[in-house]
Enzyme design. Structure first.
Site: not given
Ligand code: COA
Length: 334
Positions: A117, A258, A288
């Site tokens: 990224c 980004h 993304n």
């Molecule tokens: N729909 C509904 N629920 C979902 C889901 C979806 N698509 N994906 C995950 N969940 C659930 C999880 O299973 C979790 O449930 P649980 O608490 O029962 O285990 C809950 O939602 C919360 O998950 P969590 O990981 O705490 O969510 P979050 O607020 O951290 O958001 C991301 C998840 C992936 C959006 C976030 O972590 C993120 O953006 N990470 C960085 C990604 C990134 O930037 N990557 C590129 C390189 S920089």
């Protein structure tokens, strides 16, 4: 470290390409256990574009052609093509070779650069160095990724995040040192390997039936772990670059972040003391797109007439590796 340079590298052209097919949040409701509200509030994404037929070279070629058409650049003039991507058409030859052939850049050399990224920032810096040295006059820097080719559409944690797209910038030399690239801070930390990677397909785990059965050819991400370091990494490095260049929030026209997650972007803008109007956003429409996020934001805002000569902008990214950084540019096009 002081940079030895004959010229400053300035952005003189922009192009972009997004495929027509849209996967909106409703579509994901039909294939995995999720909902529009969860996706929108956790990520800021409403829809993404998907390339149904073709490869990253198609995204990159179309972005390059768009740039050449809009800015009257002929293929023969291009000296070098650098493509940032994690989804090359093939491990070799480089996607840059395929694009060079497709656009007819008969005088160009080039290569692919992989920094996930942060790929565009790293490629931009490399392209600027080639121009600053005085050796090359027209360097095409392209960020393009067909993320749909490495996303597991049964993995609800990750499949909602990514989209396909390509965007290109043209770099040329200027004798006006107040325009173009001013400064940058780029970093890598391989300790991040475990949190975001693709295990299969490389020399560590060459493809076998077993690697495919174990889904090792898909992107793996521990979203929570990446989120934490991304928020801190992107905000810290952007703020550090401001301090290093004595920039106050009011001096900055735009943050060009980004586009991984709107919450990471908001945290960075907050740390820099910037209001929402000063932050370039297109994550809502494209998700993304990895290496394409920053140049596509620039292309869209430029076309909308929102950038003017002299504007001070900070580009900022965080990605797999880990890789991250921030770059300070003064807009050079009238
Ligand atoms: N729909 C509904 N629920 C979902 C889901 C979806 N698509 N994906 C995950 N969940 C659930 C999880 O299973 C979790 O449930 P649980 O608490 O029962 O285990 C809950 O939602 C919360 O998950 P969590 O990981 O705490 O969510 P979050 O607020 O951290 O958001 C991301 C998840 C992936 C959006 C976030 O972590 C993120 O953006 N990470 C960085 C990604 C990134 O930037 N990557 C590129 C390189 S920089």
């Amino acid at each position: 470290m002081a940079r030895e340079k004959k010229y400053n590298a300035v952005i003189t052209g922009l192009g972009m390409y997004f495929p027509e097919k849209i996967y909106d949040n409703k579509y994901f409701e039909s294939i995995i256990d999720t909902n529009d509200e969860w996706i929108l509030t956790r990520t800021g994404i409403k829809e993404r574009r998907i390339l149904e037929n073709g490869a990253t070279s198609d995204l990159a070629t179309n972005a390059a052609l768009d740039l050449m058409q809009r800015h009257n650049v002929s293929a023969e003039e291009i000296d070098c093509i650098i493509i940032a991507t994690v989804t090359p058409d093939m491990l070799f030859p480089a996607t840059a070779c395929l694009v060079q052939n497709r656009i007819g850049a008969v005088n160009a050399w080039g290569f692919d650069l992989e920094a996930a990224c942060s790929g565009f920032l790293f490629a931009f810096q490399t392209g600027c160095a080639l121009v600053e040295s005085g050796q090359y006059k027209k360097v095409l820097v392209i960020g393009a990724d067909k993320m749909s080719s490495i996303v597991d559409y049964t993995d609800r944690n990750n499949c909602i995040l990514f989209g396909d797209g390509g965007a290109a910038l043209l770099l040329e030399p200027s004798e006006d040192y107040n325009l173009g690239l001013q400064d940058f801070i780029l970093r890598i930390d391989g300790a991040g390997e475990g949190a975001l990677h693709m295990k299969g397909g490389g020399s560590l785990n060459p493809p076998t039936h077993e690697t495919v059965d174990k889904k090792m050819h898909y992107l793996y991400q521990d979203g929570k772990a990446v989120f934490k370091v991304a928020v801190k990494g992107m905000a810290d490095v952007s703020y550090e670059l401001m301090q290093k260049n004595n920039l106050k929030s009011e001096d900055i026209a735009y943050l060009v972040p980004h586009q991984a997650n709107l919450r990471i972007i908001d945290a960075t803008a907050q740390r820099m003391g910037l209001s929402k109007e000063k932050v370039m956003i297109n994550i809502d429409r494209y998700g993304n797109t990895t290496a394409a996020t920053i140049p596509s934001c620039l292309a869209e805002y430029y076309r909308a007439g929102k950038l003017k000569k002299g504007d001070k902008i900070i580009l900022s990214a965080f990605g797999a590796g880990y890789t991250w950084g921030a770059t300070y540019v003064v807009w050079a096009i009238d």
